[in-house]
Design a protein around this motif. Sequence first.
Motif, PDB file in Angstrom:
ATOM      1  N   GLU A 212       1.063  -1.253   0.095  1.00 10.91           N
ATOM      2  CA  GLU A 212       0.091   0.406  -0.243  1.00 10.91           C
ATOM      3  C   GLU A 212       0.867   1.123  -0.402  1.00 10.91           C
ATOM      4  O   GLU A 212       0.634   1.896  -0.402  1.00 10.91           O
ATOM      5  N   ARG A 213       1.902   1.069   0.445  1.00  9.16           N
ATOM      6  CA  ARG A 213       2.959   2.107   0.912  1.00  9.16           C
ATOM      7  C   ARG A 213       3.585   2.427  -0.674  1.00  9.16           C
ATOM      8  O   ARG A 213       3.736   3.795  -0.983  1.00  9.16           O
ATOM      9  N   VAL A 214       3.896   1.659  -1.171  1.00 11.37           N
ATOM     10  CA  VAL A 214       4.225   1.470  -3.200  1.00 11.37           C
ATOM     11  C   VAL A 214       3.221   2.252  -3.694  1.00 11.37           C
ATOM     12  O   VAL A 214       3.541   3.460  -4.143  1.00 11.37           O
ATOM     13  N   TYR A 215       2.386   1.854  -3.663  1.00 11.70           N
ATOM     14  CA  TYR A 215       0.315   2.635  -4.152  1.00 11.70           C
ATOM     15  C   TYR A 215       0.653   4.085  -3.843  1.00 11.70           C
ATOM     16  O   TYR A 215       0.441   5.021  -5.158  1.00 11.70           O
TER      17      TYR A 215
ATOM     18  N   LEU B 257     -11.273  -7.501  -6.744  1.00  9.08           N
ATOM     19  CA  LEU B 257     -11.473  -6.435  -7.364  1.00  9.08           C
ATOM     20  C   LEU B 257     -11.616  -5.364  -8.175  1.00  9.08           C
ATOM     21  O   LEU B 257     -12.642  -4.129  -8.395  1.00  9.08           O
ATOM     22  N   GLY B 258     -10.694  -5.397  -8.028  1.00  5.10           N
ATOM     23  CA  GLY B 258      -9.419  -4.339  -9.167  1.00  5.10           C
ATOM     24  C   GLY B 258     -10.092  -2.708  -9.055  1.00  5.10           C
ATOM     25  O   GLY B 258     -10.586  -2.143  -9.418  1.00  5.10           O
ATOM     26  N   GLY B 259     -10.461  -2.522  -7.724  1.00  6.13           N
ATOM     27  CA  GLY B 259     -11.146  -0.675  -7.134  1.00  6.13           C
ATOM     28  C   GLY B 259     -12.170  -0.984  -7.418  1.00  6.13           C
ATOM     29  O   GLY B 259     -13.228  -0.765  -7.195  1.00  6.13           O
ATOM     30  N   LEU B 260     -13.621  -1.789  -7.322  1.00 11.43           N
ATOM     31  CA  LEU B 260     -14.733  -2.198  -7.745  1.00 11.43           C
ATOM     32  C   LEU B 260     -14.961  -1.988  -6.253  1.00 11.43           C
ATOM     33  O   LEU B 260     -14.573  -2.343  -5.728  1.00 11.43           O
ATOM     34  N   ASP B 261     -16.232  -0.846  -6.066  1.00  9.66           N
ATOM     35  CA  ASP B 261     -17.270  -1.536  -4.609  1.00  9.66           C
ATOM     36  C   ASP B 261     -16.989  -2.322  -4.138  1.00  9.66           C
ATOM     37  O   ASP B 261     -18.039  -3.109  -4.705  1.00  9.66           O
ATOM     38  N   LYS B 262     -16.561  -2.679  -2.892  1.00  8.32           N
ATOM     39  CA  LYS B 262     -16.748  -3.952  -2.204  1.00  8.32           C
ATOM     40  C   LYS B 262     -18.713  -3.610  -1.369  1.00  8.32           C
ATOM     41  O   LYS B 262     -18.818  -5.232  -1.636  1.00  8.32           O
TER      42      LYS B 262
ATOM     43  N   ALA C 209      -9.082  -4.752  -2.960  1.00  6.65           N
ATOM     44  CA  ALA C 209      -9.195  -3.857  -4.243  1.00  6.65           C
ATOM     45  C   ALA C 209      -8.244  -4.449  -5.213  1.00  6.65           C
ATOM     46  O   ALA C 209      -8.096  -3.736  -6.346  1.00  6.65           O
ATOM     47  N   ARG C 210      -7.177  -5.289  -5.353  1.00  5.05           N
ATOM     48  CA  ARG C 210      -6.129  -5.659  -5.821  1.00  5.05           C
ATOM     49  C   ARG C 210      -6.490  -6.747  -7.279  1.00  5.05           C
ATOM     50  O   ARG C 210      -8.014  -6.799  -6.839  1.00  5.05           O
ATOM     51  N   SER C 211      -6.285  -6.599  -8.182  1.00  8.99           N
ATOM     52  CA  SER C 211      -6.417  -7.838  -9.220  1.00  8.99           C
ATOM     53  C   SER C 211      -5.669  -7.966  -9.585  1.00  8.99           C
ATOM     54  O   SER C 211      -4.073  -7.976  -9.283  1.00  8.99           O
ATOM     55  N   ALA C 212      -5.382  -8.574 -11.158  1.00  7.65           N
ATOM     56  CA  ALA C 212      -3.838  -9.558 -11.852  1.00  7.65           C
ATOM     57  C   ALA C 212      -2.927  -7.988 -12.228  1.00  7.65           C
ATOM     58  O   ALA C 212      -4.118  -7.171 -12.990  1.00  7.65           O
TER      59      ALA C 212
END
Length: 302
Positions: free
Chosen positions: A172-175, A254-259, A228-231
Amino acid sequence: MGKGLGDKLVVAISSRALFDLRESHQVYESEGVEAYRQYQISREDEVLPPGDAFVLVKKLLGLNAAVERAQVEVILVSRNSADTGLRVFNSIQHHGLDISRAAFVGGRSPYPYLAAFGCHLFLSTHVEDVRSALDAGFAAATILSGGPRREAGGELRVAFDGDAVLFSDEAERVYQQGGLEAFQNRERESAREPLGGGPFKPFLSALNRVQQAFPQESCPIRTALVTARSAPAHERVIRTLREWDIRLDESLFLGGLDKAAFLEAFAADVFFDDQPGHCAKAMDVVATGHVPHGVTNEKVSG
């Protein structure tokens, strides 16, 4: 682990997370400690209604009925005194909750007693108590008041965010510092390097041990990673869990989709996430525990 509790899963909960104490807390806030004390004593035979974590606690304790040896212990840890806490214990007995151990600390933070009880998880509505518990190395979350509560019957379903909850916040820090591309590049390069453990790793491990007391095909506990991670950032997560020898029943990348919609589909009883924005959306559909840990919360509190 605390003496006498064996290898049980031990959950500590505050009185305001277990019961709806909004009215009495308002008395405390507006009129002070003595008025609050008198208010609670005068109403100690009035049963408190369930709070946001009540169904979760009921389901956790219900697991003990399905096995020969009790697997779960729930302990009340409260800023109340024993005087004001009598109403809470009366309500515990009325609702038929098998909670017999408690620490009433008279206005101070109860977190120092978590180690003595051997706790794996601490749930509270008091943010600073939760932060203190996290700093001391415990899985801890602030229970948020929000949407509808699940029914007490059926499976216990627990959902977790990944980074800064189950895993460390290194990714998350890298992001945060370099954006999505830097994050994905780093995760692709580090796919075979296990992530560090986050504050909820020991709790998930203990929950996994309880699951193993049941046949897999009829286990009353179901867990999910909702991230929120994805491939391509999924591989490192999968390999990390494999390295830890920890099973998750479902993993949603989910690649950022609403959880929120996915938590509703999973029918989660509780969801743990470090990001306030995700928690604000999730709390409309599920009891939600905010985990004030990691880089995101450094910014919020800084």
